[in-house]
Design a protein around this motif. Structure first.
Motif, PDB file in Angstrom:
ATOM      1  N   UNK A 130       0.844  -1.190   0.000  1.00  0.00           N
ATOM      2  CA  UNK A 130       0.000   0.000   0.000  1.00  0.00           C
ATOM      3  C   UNK A 130       0.878   1.238   0.000  1.00  0.00           C
ATOM      4  N   UNK A 131       0.793   2.029  -1.055  1.00  0.00           N
ATOM      5  CA  UNK A 131       1.550   3.279  -1.133  1.00  0.00           C
ATOM      6  C   UNK A 131       0.674   4.447  -1.545  1.00  0.00           C
ATOM      7  N   UNK A 132      -0.617   4.316  -1.286  1.00  0.00           N
ATOM      8  CA  UNK A 132      -1.568   5.365  -1.638  1.00  0.00           C
ATOM      9  C   UNK A 132      -1.380   6.628  -0.816  1.00  0.00           C
ATOM     10  N   UNK A 133      -1.990   7.705  -1.280  1.00  0.00           N
ATOM     11  CA  UNK A 133      -1.847   9.009  -0.628  1.00  0.00           C
ATOM     12  C   UNK A 133      -2.410   9.007   0.797  1.00  0.00           C
ATOM     13  N   UNK A 134      -3.448   8.230   1.034  1.00  0.00           N
ATOM     14  CA  UNK A 134      -4.084   8.228   2.351  1.00  0.00           C
ATOM     15  C   UNK A 134      -3.748   6.984   3.163  1.00  0.00           C
ATOM     16  N   UNK A 135      -2.755   6.233   2.749  1.00  0.00           N
ATOM     17  CA  UNK A 135      -2.331   5.033   3.480  1.00  0.00           C
ATOM     18  C   UNK A 135      -1.581   5.437   4.745  1.00  0.00           C
ATOM     19  N   UNK A 136      -1.702   4.618   5.767  1.00  0.00           N
ATOM     20  CA  UNK A 136      -0.941   4.829   7.003  1.00  0.00           C
ATOM     21  C   UNK A 136       0.459   4.296   6.740  1.00  0.00           C
ATOM     22  N   UNK A 137       1.364   5.194   6.356  1.00  0.00           N
ATOM     23  CA  UNK A 137       2.709   4.816   5.959  1.00  0.00           C
ATOM     24  C   UNK A 137       3.666   5.954   6.278  1.00  0.00           C
ATOM     25  N   UNK A 138       4.963   5.673   6.293  1.00  0.00           N
ATOM     26  CA  UNK A 138       5.927   6.750   6.495  1.00  0.00           C
ATOM     27  C   UNK A 138       5.988   7.682   5.284  1.00  0.00           C
ATOM     28  N   UNK A 139       6.539   8.843   5.494  1.00  0.00           N
ATOM     29  CA  UNK A 139       6.734   9.793   4.415  1.00  0.00           C
ATOM     30  C   UNK A 139       7.587   9.166   3.311  1.00  0.00           C
ATOM     31  N   UNK A 140       7.209   9.394   2.071  1.00  0.00           N
ATOM     32  CA  UNK A 140       7.929   8.901   0.892  1.00  0.00           C
ATOM     33  C   UNK A 140       7.987   7.377   0.812  1.00  0.00           C
ATOM     34  N   UNK A 141       7.163   6.667   1.544  1.00  0.00           N
ATOM     35  CA  UNK A 141       7.308   5.229   1.603  1.00  0.00           C
ATOM     36  C   UNK A 141       6.072   4.444   1.254  1.00  0.00           C
ATOM     37  N   UNK A 142       6.031   3.218   1.774  1.00  0.00           N
ATOM     38  CA  UNK A 142       4.923   2.314   1.529  1.00  0.00           C
ATOM     39  C   UNK A 142       4.765   1.358   2.695  1.00  0.00           C
ATOM     40  N   UNK A 143       3.632   0.678   2.712  1.00  0.00           N
ATOM     41  CA  UNK A 143       3.307  -0.259   3.781  1.00  0.00           C
ATOM     42  C   UNK A 143       3.107  -1.645   3.192  1.00  0.00           C
ATOM     43  N   UNK A 144       3.690  -2.637   3.840  1.00  0.00           N
ATOM     44  CA  UNK A 144       3.484  -4.034   3.463  1.00  0.00           C
ATOM     45  C   UNK A 144       2.616  -4.697   4.518  1.00  0.00           C
ATOM     46  N   UNK A 145       1.733  -5.565   4.084  1.00  0.00           N
ATOM     47  CA  UNK A 145       0.952  -6.377   5.008  1.00  0.00           C
ATOM     48  C   UNK A 145       1.359  -7.821   4.749  1.00  0.00           C
ATOM     49  N   UNK A 146       1.727  -8.539   5.798  1.00  0.00           N
ATOM     50  CA  UNK A 146       2.215  -9.910   5.664  1.00  0.00           C
ATOM     51  C   UNK A 146       1.176 -10.918   6.158  1.00  0.00           C
ATOM     52  N   UNK A 147       1.410 -12.165   5.836  1.00  0.00           N
ATOM     53  CA  UNK A 147       0.504 -13.240   6.232  1.00  0.00           C
ATOM     54  C   UNK A 147       0.537 -13.435   7.745  1.00  0.00           C
ATOM     55  N   UNK A 148       1.725 -13.542   8.297  1.00  0.00           N
ATOM     56  CA  UNK A 148       1.893 -13.812   9.725  1.00  0.00           C
ATOM     57  C   UNK A 148       2.439 -12.590  10.449  1.00  0.00           C
ATOM     58  N   UNK A 149       2.244 -12.579  11.757  1.00  0.00           N
ATOM     59  CA  UNK A 149       2.811 -11.517  12.575  1.00  0.00           C
ATOM     60  C   UNK A 149       4.332 -11.633  12.548  1.00  0.00           C
ATOM     61  N   UNK A 150       4.961 -10.470  12.547  1.00  0.00           N
ATOM     62  CA  UNK A 150       6.420 -10.379  12.547  1.00  0.00           C
ATOM     63  C   UNK A 150       6.862  -9.819  13.897  1.00  0.00           C
ATOM     64  N   UNK A 151       8.094 -10.104  14.315  1.00  0.00           N
ATOM     65  CA  UNK A 151       8.576  -9.472  15.550  1.00  0.00           C
ATOM     66  C   UNK A 151       8.684  -7.962  15.370  1.00  0.00           C
ATOM     67  N   UNK A 152       8.437  -7.235  16.447  1.00  0.00           N
ATOM     68  CA  UNK A 152       8.516  -5.774  16.378  1.00  0.00           C
ATOM     69  C   UNK A 152       9.950  -5.345  16.101  1.00  0.00           C
ATOM     70  N   UNK A 153      10.059  -4.260  15.352  1.00  0.00           N
ATOM     71  CA  UNK A 153      11.370  -3.699  15.065  1.00  0.00           C
ATOM     72  C   UNK A 153      11.219  -2.270  14.592  1.00  0.00           C
ATOM     73  N   UNK A 154      12.300  -1.503  14.728  1.00  0.00           N
ATOM     74  CA  UNK A 154      12.233  -0.100  14.357  1.00  0.00           C
ATOM     75  C   UNK A 154      13.630   0.426  14.074  1.00  0.00           C
ATOM     76  N   UNK A 155      13.807   0.970  12.918  1.00  0.00           N
ATOM     77  CA  UNK A 155      15.008   1.714  12.545  1.00  0.00           C
ATOM     78  C   UNK A 155      14.509   3.074  12.088  1.00  0.00           C
ATOM     79  N   UNK A 156      14.560   4.087  12.974  1.00  0.00           N
ATOM     80  CA  UNK A 156      13.939   5.380  12.674  1.00  0.00           C
ATOM     81  C   UNK A 156      14.450   5.984  11.369  1.00  0.00           C
ATOM     82  N   UNK A 157      13.504   6.402  10.552  1.00  0.00           N
ATOM     83  CA  UNK A 157      13.827   7.006   9.279  1.00  0.00           C
ATOM     84  C   UNK A 157      13.952   6.009   8.138  1.00  0.00           C
TER      85      UNK A 157
END
Length: 156
Positions: A94-121
């Motif tokens: 999902x990379x639409x204008x109204x998608x819940x995503x970071x600036x200049x980016x996109x969102x992936x939805x996966x089949x299974x839950x993934x472990x939490x992680x964060x690399x700011x920016x």
């Protein structure tokens, strides 16, 4: 050639400096206000804590934005080796204008839950969602999202 890099995305030096500089400037400004303004002790402690947290976040962001993202036919991972998602586990891009995503980016939805992680920016991952973007140039993020979409459609 499953390890061949199909798409790559990373922050340029200018984007890194501007992004980290803004977060660091916020921290310094909060610390300045805490020291110079006349206010109650509770507010001063709060401003010092949030200022210090902002400076810590700027340091973490500086390290994280040194990473690049690599998309192969099998997986999406960063240059530190952290697996973000396997391509067969990706359900939607999902990379639409109204998608819940970071600036200049996109969102992936996966089949299974993934472990939490964060690399700011660069990326974050919570549950079944993986978000890519922030200081990554929009052209690189768009190309990567298009390549994932094409791989899911069987065109590549």
């Amino acid at each position: 050639m499953q390890d061949e890099i199909v798409a790559q995305a990373g922050a340029s030096a200018g984007r890194r400096i501007i992004g980290v500089g803004i977060v660091a400037a916020l921290g310094l400004l909060l610390l300045y206000v805490a020291v110079t303004a006349a206010m109650g002790a509770v507010w001063q402690v709060l401003l010092v804590a949030v200022g210090a947290l902002s400076l810590w976040a700027a340091q973490v962001m500086w390290q994280a934005t040194a990473l690049t993202l690599h998309l192969t036919r099998d997986e999406l991972r960063d240059s530190a080796g952290t697996l973000l998602a396997r391509t067969e586990d990706i359900v939607t891009v999902d990379r639409g204008a109204f998608a819940f995503k970071p600036s200049n980016g996109f969102m992936l939805k996966t089949v299974d839950k993934q472990p939490r992680g964060w690399k700011p920016g660069i990326w974050w991952r919570v549950g079944r969602r993986v978000a890519i973007g922030g200081v990554i140039p929009s052209a690189e993020a768009k190309f990567m999202a298009d390549m994932i979409t094409a791989m899911k459609a069987g065109q590549i």
